[in-house]
Design an enzyme around this catalytic site. Structure first.
Site, PDB file in Angstrom:
ATOM      1  N   ASP A  39       0.840  -1.154  -0.084  1.00  0.00           N
ATOM      2  CA  ASP A  39       0.001   0.004   0.075  1.00  0.00           C
ATOM      3  C   ASP A  39       0.801   1.235  -0.057  1.00  0.00           C
ATOM      4  O   ASP A  39       2.041   1.341   0.635  1.00  0.00           O
ATOM      5  CB  ASP A  39      -0.798  -0.052   1.170  1.00  0.00           C
ATOM      6  CG  ASP A  39      -1.927  -1.210   1.130  1.00  0.00           C
ATOM      7  OD1 ASP A  39      -2.173  -1.445   0.220  1.00  0.00           O
ATOM      8  OD2 ASP A  39      -2.578  -1.331   2.423  1.00  0.00           O
ATOM      9  N   TYR A  67       5.905  -8.768   8.853  1.00  0.00           N
ATOM     10  CA  TYR A  67       5.364  -7.556   9.041  1.00  0.00           C
ATOM     11  C   TYR A  67       5.783  -7.028  10.437  1.00  0.00           C
ATOM     12  O   TYR A  67       5.598  -7.935  11.420  1.00  0.00           O
ATOM     13  CB  TYR A  67       3.977  -7.307   8.572  1.00  0.00           C
ATOM     14  CG  TYR A  67       3.509  -7.588   7.053  1.00  0.00           C
ATOM     15  CD1 TYR A  67       3.537  -6.637   5.709  1.00  0.00           C
ATOM     16  CD2 TYR A  67       3.285  -8.863   6.591  1.00  0.00           C
ATOM     17  CE1 TYR A  67       3.439  -7.002   4.744  1.00  0.00           C
ATOM     18  CE2 TYR A  67       3.110  -9.277   5.400  1.00  0.00           C
ATOM     19  CZ  TYR A  67       2.892  -8.229   4.396  1.00  0.00           C
ATOM     20  OH  TYR A  67       2.670  -8.574   3.142  1.00  0.00           O
ATOM     21  N   ASP A  81      -7.258   0.925   7.445  1.00  0.00           N
ATOM     22  CA  ASP A  81      -6.206   1.649   8.140  1.00  0.00           C
ATOM     23  C   ASP A  81      -6.320   3.227   8.317  1.00  0.00           C
ATOM     24  O   ASP A  81      -7.389   3.684   8.159  1.00  0.00           O
ATOM     25  CB  ASP A  81      -5.091   1.921   7.161  1.00  0.00           C
ATOM     26  CG  ASP A  81      -5.170   2.406   5.691  1.00  0.00           C
ATOM     27  OD1 ASP A  81      -6.172   3.190   5.723  1.00  0.00           O
ATOM     28  OD2 ASP A  81      -4.509   2.143   4.756  1.00  0.00           O
ATOM     29  N   ARG A 174      -4.381  -5.515   7.351  1.00  0.00           N
ATOM     30  CA  ARG A 174      -5.254  -4.494   7.914  1.00  0.00           C
ATOM     31  C   ARG A 174      -6.460  -5.273   8.473  1.00  0.00           C
ATOM     32  O   ARG A 174      -7.090  -4.857   9.644  1.00  0.00           O
ATOM     33  CB  ARG A 174      -5.663  -3.552   6.765  1.00  0.00           C
ATOM     34  CG  ARG A 174      -4.871  -2.472   6.273  1.00  0.00           C
ATOM     35  CD  ARG A 174      -5.411  -1.906   5.125  1.00  0.00           C
ATOM     36  NE  ARG A 174      -5.393  -2.512   3.897  1.00  0.00           N
ATOM     37  CZ  ARG A 174      -5.832  -2.292   2.727  1.00  0.00           C
ATOM     38  NH1 ARG A 174      -6.775  -1.458   2.618  1.00  0.00           N
ATOM     39  NH2 ARG A 174      -5.431  -3.113   1.610  1.00  0.00           N
TER      40      ARG A 174
END
Length: 290
Positions: A39, A67, A81, A174
């Site tokens: 993203d 992550y 987000d 997310r």
């Protein structure tokens, strides 16, 4: 023309497409692709393939990723987000304890079900979900099964926390942040994301676009670098010629092969990817680089 991979350290605020456009100028070539879109607001590892290496991208589909994410409590958005439209707020809540957060995280270890965010590249009836979302078209996002190999709490923040996760392909962080909030009874958003590894590509070895611009060839990895998880098979020059001609080659009777795809090498070079034909105990050419 260079052929190989570059481990790019993507900065927040730019798109994966921006990175590709920049590297096309750096390397003076058009044939460039990337593995695993990030993203625009996210940062971290973005593997880029140059030239013939773009043909190797499909063999990276199943690699795991890691992550580090920051979660903020108190509100939820339509994107999952902090860049999205606020759809829920909770002004009064008790901040969960570190132990409570750790307990919630543990419930996501292993195989889990999750729904991708509406603002995602998942295709619904041939259209990308984020295009439908921008048109205010509501659809039921399909549930998918993903695997969380490891998940760890890192630290508390003023109104949230930081955690790390190692997961299978197709995992939406997310969605994971949203589901963690639901487990704790508080709406949440993912407020920051850094991808720390994609298969063989690791954050500590990533190059910024500025560094690549100064030393473009030093930043280049070999074409077979990210597919070392596939078994290796040595072929003779005669077999290499057969592979180049689109013919299958015999495998020694006592040779055991359990994977569908195999890395093929001559004495001199990486020859490409072979496909093992289990019923015939032969290797057929799949991607020839000779």
């Amino acid at each position: 023309m260079p052929n190989g991979f570059v481990n790019v350290l993507k900065a927040p605020g730019i798109t994966s497409h921006d990175i590709v456009a920049h590297l096309r100028k750096v390397y003076g070539m058009k044939k460039i692709g990337h593995a695993g879109t990030l993203d625009p607001a996210a940062a971290g590892v973005l593997p880029i393939a140059l030239g013939k290496a773009t043909r190797m991208l499909e063999y990276m589909d199943d690699v795991d990723k890691s992550y580090t994410a920051e979660v903020t409590f108190g509100y939820a958005t339509d994107s999952g987000d902090d860049t999205g439209k606020v759809i829920e707020e909770m002004s009064s809540y008790e901040l969960p304890t570190e132990d409570a957060i750790k307990g919630a995280l543990e419930t996501f270890r292993g195989e889990i079900k999750q729904r991708p965010p509406m603002y995602s590249a998942v295709r619904i009836n041939g259209q990308k979900a984020y295009n439908l979302a921008r048109k205010n078209i509501e659809v039921e996002m399909p549930e998918r099964t993903v695997f969380i190999h490891d998940i760890k709490f890192h630290e508390m923040k003023e109104n949230g926390f930081v955690f790390s996760v190692k997961c299978s392909k197709g995992t939406y962080i997310r969605s994971l942040c949203i589901d963690i909030g639901k487990k704790l009874g508080i709406p949440t958003v993912m407020s920051f994301l850094v991808r720390t590894h994609v298969g063989k590509f690791k954050l500590e070895n990533a190059w910024t676009t500025e560094e690549i611009g100064m030393l473009p060839h030093k930043a280049l990895y070999a074409m077979d670098f990210p597919i070392k998880h596939l078994p290796e098979y040595k072929i003779t020059e005669d077999e290499a010629l057969m592979i180049k001609q689109g013919k299958k080659i015999d495998v020694a009777e006592d040779m055991q092969i359990t994977e569908k795809f195999i890395r093929l090498y001559t004495d001199k070079e990486f020859a490409g990817i072979g496909r093992y034909v289990f019923s015939e105990h032969k290797i057929a050419p799949h991607k020839v680089l000779l």
